[in-house]
Design a protein around this motif. Structure first.
Motif, PDB file in Angstrom:
ATOM      1  N   THR A   7       0.909  -1.270   0.342  1.00 16.49           N
ATOM      2  CA  THR A   7       0.131   0.203   0.401  1.00 16.49           C
ATOM      3  C   THR A   7       1.010   1.363   0.295  1.00 16.49           C
ATOM      4  OG1 THR A   7      -1.664  -0.756   1.019  1.00 16.49           O
ATOM      5  CG2 THR A   7      -1.960   0.809   1.227  1.00 16.49           C
ATOM      6  N   GLY A   8       2.215   0.895   0.838  1.00 15.97           N
ATOM      7  CA  GLY A   8       3.162   2.409   1.096  1.00 15.97           C
ATOM      8  C   GLY A   8       3.621   2.880  -0.810  1.00 15.97           C
ATOM      9  N   VAL A   9       3.931   1.575  -1.440  1.00 16.10           N
ATOM     10  CA  VAL A   9       5.300   1.625  -2.604  1.00 16.10           C
ATOM     11  C   VAL A   9       3.694   2.220  -3.147  1.00 16.10           C
ATOM     12  CG1 VAL A   9       5.657   0.196  -3.864  1.00 16.10           C
ATOM     13  CG2 VAL A   9       6.487   0.264  -2.087  1.00 16.10           C
ATOM     14  N   LEU A  10       2.277   1.680  -2.905  1.00 17.10           N
ATOM     15  CA  LEU A  10       1.436   2.019  -4.078  1.00 17.10           C
ATOM     16  C   LEU A  10       0.526   3.231  -4.072  1.00 17.10           C
ATOM     17  CD1 LEU A  10      -0.802   1.390  -6.310  1.00 17.10           C
ATOM     18  CD2 LEU A  10      -2.486   1.112  -4.372  1.00 17.10           C
ATOM     19  N   LEU A  11       1.242   4.002  -3.152  1.00 18.77           N
ATOM     20  CA  LEU A  11       1.078   5.776  -2.734  1.00 18.77           C
ATOM     21  C   LEU A  11       2.005   5.982  -3.499  1.00 18.77           C
ATOM     22  CD1 LEU A  11      -0.567   5.724   0.988  1.00 18.77           C
ATOM     23  CD2 LEU A  11      -2.074   5.634  -1.082  1.00 18.77           C
ATOM     24  N   ALA A  12       3.667   6.063  -3.146  1.00 21.87           N
ATOM     25  CA  ALA A  12       4.574   6.461  -3.974  1.00 21.87           C
ATOM     26  C   ALA A  12       4.209   6.385  -5.358  1.00 21.87           C
ATOM     27  CB  ALA A  12       6.099   5.702  -3.047  1.00 21.87           C
ATOM     28  N   VAL A  13       4.563   5.516  -5.818  1.00 23.59           N
ATOM     29  CA  VAL A  13       3.919   5.505  -7.360  1.00 23.59           C
ATOM     30  C   VAL A  13       2.695   6.618  -7.918  1.00 23.59           C
ATOM     31  CG1 VAL A  13       3.460   3.861  -9.571  1.00 23.59           C
ATOM     32  CG2 VAL A  13       4.891   3.091  -7.537  1.00 23.59           C
ATOM     33  N   TYR A  14       1.662   6.463  -7.370  1.00 22.29           N
ATOM     34  CA  TYR A  14       0.902   7.410  -7.864  1.00 22.29           C
ATOM     35  C   TYR A  14       1.274   9.063  -7.672  1.00 22.29           C
ATOM     36  CZ  TYR A  14      -4.218   9.564  -7.666  1.00 22.29           C
ATOM     37  OH  TYR A  14      -4.744   9.979  -7.726  1.00 22.29           O
ATOM     38  N   GLY A  15       1.527   9.097  -6.432  1.00 26.59           N
ATOM     39  CA  GLY A  15       2.568  10.271  -6.651  1.00 26.59           C
ATOM     40  C   GLY A  15       3.005  10.706  -7.490  1.00 26.59           C
ATOM     41  N   GLN A  16       3.862   9.676  -8.390  1.00 28.75           N
ATOM     42  CA  GLN A  16       5.033   9.721  -8.792  1.00 28.75           C
ATOM     43  C   GLN A  16       4.387   9.985 -10.234  1.00 28.75           C
ATOM     44  OE1 GLN A  16       8.387  10.827  -9.315  1.00 28.75           O
ATOM     45  NE2 GLN A  16       8.825  10.228  -6.704  1.00 28.75           N
ATOM     46  N   VAL A  17       3.502   8.848 -10.276  1.00 28.36           N
ATOM     47  CA  VAL A  17       3.126   9.089 -11.531  1.00 28.36           C
ATOM     48  C   VAL A  17       2.025  10.263 -12.112  1.00 28.36           C
ATOM     49  CG1 VAL A  17       1.047   7.670 -13.490  1.00 28.36           C
ATOM     50  CG2 VAL A  17       3.069   6.803 -12.009  1.00 28.36           C
ATOM     51  N   TYR A  18       0.915  10.687 -11.132  1.00 25.38           N
ATOM     52  CA  TYR A  18       0.269  12.087 -11.478  1.00 25.38           C
ATOM     53  C   TYR A  18       0.883  13.467 -11.037  1.00 25.38           C
ATOM     54  CZ  TYR A  18      -2.928   8.540 -13.170  1.00 25.38           C
ATOM     55  OH  TYR A  18      -3.380   7.325 -13.458  1.00 25.38           O
ATOM     56  N   GLN A  19       1.683  13.643  -9.972  1.00 28.43           N
ATOM     57  CA  GLN A  19       2.622  14.626  -9.656  1.00 28.43           C
ATOM     58  C   GLN A  19       1.553  15.179  -8.794  1.00 28.43           C
ATOM     59  OE1 GLN A  19       5.901  15.401  -9.718  1.00 28.43           O
ATOM     60  NE2 GLN A  19       5.670  13.559 -11.170  1.00 28.43           N
ATOM     61  N   THR A  20       0.995  14.855  -8.299  1.00 28.68           N
ATOM     62  CA  THR A  20      -0.327  15.483  -7.192  1.00 28.68           C
ATOM     63  C   THR A  20       0.233  16.770  -7.062  1.00 28.68           C
ATOM     64  OG1 THR A  20       0.403  13.882  -4.985  1.00 28.68           O
ATOM     65  CG2 THR A  20      -0.994  13.272  -6.905  1.00 28.68           C
ATOM     66  N   GLY A  21       1.452  16.675  -6.105  1.00 32.05           N
ATOM     67  CA  GLY A  21       1.965  17.934  -5.592  1.00 32.05           C
ATOM     68  C   GLY A  21       1.519  17.976  -4.019  1.00 32.05           C
ATOM     69  N   ALA A  22       1.113  16.778  -3.018  1.00 32.83           N
ATOM     70  CA  ALA A  22       1.006  16.375  -2.261  1.00 32.83           C
ATOM     71  C   ALA A  22       1.865  16.750  -1.211  1.00 32.83           C
ATOM     72  CB  ALA A  22      -0.054  15.548  -1.849  1.00 32.83           C
TER      73      ALA A  22
END
Length: 331
Positions: free
Chosen positions: A117-132
């Protein structure tokens, strides 16, 4: 002293149980020593080796997944990235349900799902550049796996959650509160209190029969060391000339913790952590004062001499305390 003889044992007994039975007068010290010998002889080393190998295998598998993504990141499509990670989360959750999460294999599967789950969140942030902000990612990670942590009854998974939640707290302090005016020393104090509150909860609960899964002695030095390091670094977050309540807070915390593990619940490892942390703090404070006095060769010699004396004294106290504990067990 009246000796009470229990008629029924409803759960497997541990070394902590034997210690509590001796303190309450249920068994004499000599019987406790005999029981500890039988306890150590009865350890199923094959089962221990199998569990340890399983944990190592899980860690190597997770490391392989991380290196796979790192080396093939540019050639993987976003759909493939999310598909592999989400499939891993679902598969681990299904295995946990199949094995039942309260068993060792089920708890290990939930641990894998939590890490994915942690890796998935990191990948999501890298792909979509959420700015969080980074603390938001860790806080979301801690929130998403919290239900799994509760139902797992696994100290390893709780430790992971504590690390993730504490990382979110540290990042929130560093990215939001301290830039907004919170003193840096107060930030270290908050993180130290976070660790010591968890330690107090563990010391309160792990001796109860309903919390047998908490009885792992490796957790105490881990969380105690983290808390004491935070309080020891705290006074150095300000100038030497502004030294005030930070040293007082450190002294009070150190005395309380040392008294608890020296008198209330004697533990050699915990006392050793307290003494060595205190010795290191005192040496650094003395060195800070000497270096500000512009002393060079003589100052370095004095710091070295005082370090040997202080750490030697702490080691001597620890050796005497260890001898006292062993003599109490034999008497």
């Amino acid at each position: 002293m009246k000796i009470m003889h229990p008629t029924k044992i409803s759960s497997p007994i541990s070394l902590t149980d034997l210690e509590n039975l001796e303190k309450s007068g249920v068994i004499p010290p000599a019987k406790r020593v005999q029981a500890e010998l039988l306890f150590r002889r009865s350890i199923t080393w094959n089962e221990w080796i199998i569990k340890s190998s399983g944990i190592l295998g899980m860690l190597f598998f997770l490391a392989g997944v991380i290196f796979f993504f790192a080396s093939n990141w540019k050639v993987m499509s976003p759909l493939f990235r999310f598909g592999v990670l989400e499939g891993g989360v679902v598969l681990a959750a299904v295995v946990a349900m199949w094995q039942t999460w309260k068993k060792g294999s089920g708890a290990s599967a939930l641990l894998v799902a939590s890490l994915f789950t942690g890796v998935l969140l990191a990948v999501y942030g890298q792909v979509y550049q959420t700015g969080a902000d980074a603390f938001e990612v860790y806080a979301l990670w801690a929130g998403l796996i919290f239900i799994w942590v509760i139902i797992s009854r696994s100290l390893a998974l709780w430790t992971l959650w504590i690390v993730v939640a504490q990382t979110a707290l540290i990042l929130y302090l560093g990215q939001v509160l301290i830039p907004s005016g919170l003193p840096e020393m107060m930030g270290f104090c908050i993180v130290g209190c976070f660790n010591l509150v968890i330690l107090a909860a563990w010391e309160t609960l792990h001796q109860r029969d309903s919390f047998l899964w908490l009885r792992s002695e490796w957790f105490r030095p881990l969380i105690l060391g983290a808390g004491l390091i935070c309080f020891s670094v705290m006074p150095f977050a300000i100038d030497f000339d502004d030294m005030n309540w930070g040293d007082l807070v450190w002294l009070v915390i150190m005395l309380v913790v040392l008294y608890f593990y020296y008198r209330v619940r004697p533990n050699v490892v915990a006392v050793g952590i307290c003494l060595m942390t205190a010795a290191g703090f005192i040496v650094f404070r003395i060195a800070q004062g000497i270096m500000q006095s512009q002393a060079e060769i003589g100052g370095l010699f004095l710091i070295t001499l005082l370090s040997l004396l202080i750490f030697g004294g702490a080691a001597s106290v620890l050796v005497k305390f260890n001898r006292k504990i062993k003599e109490g067990e034999k008497s």
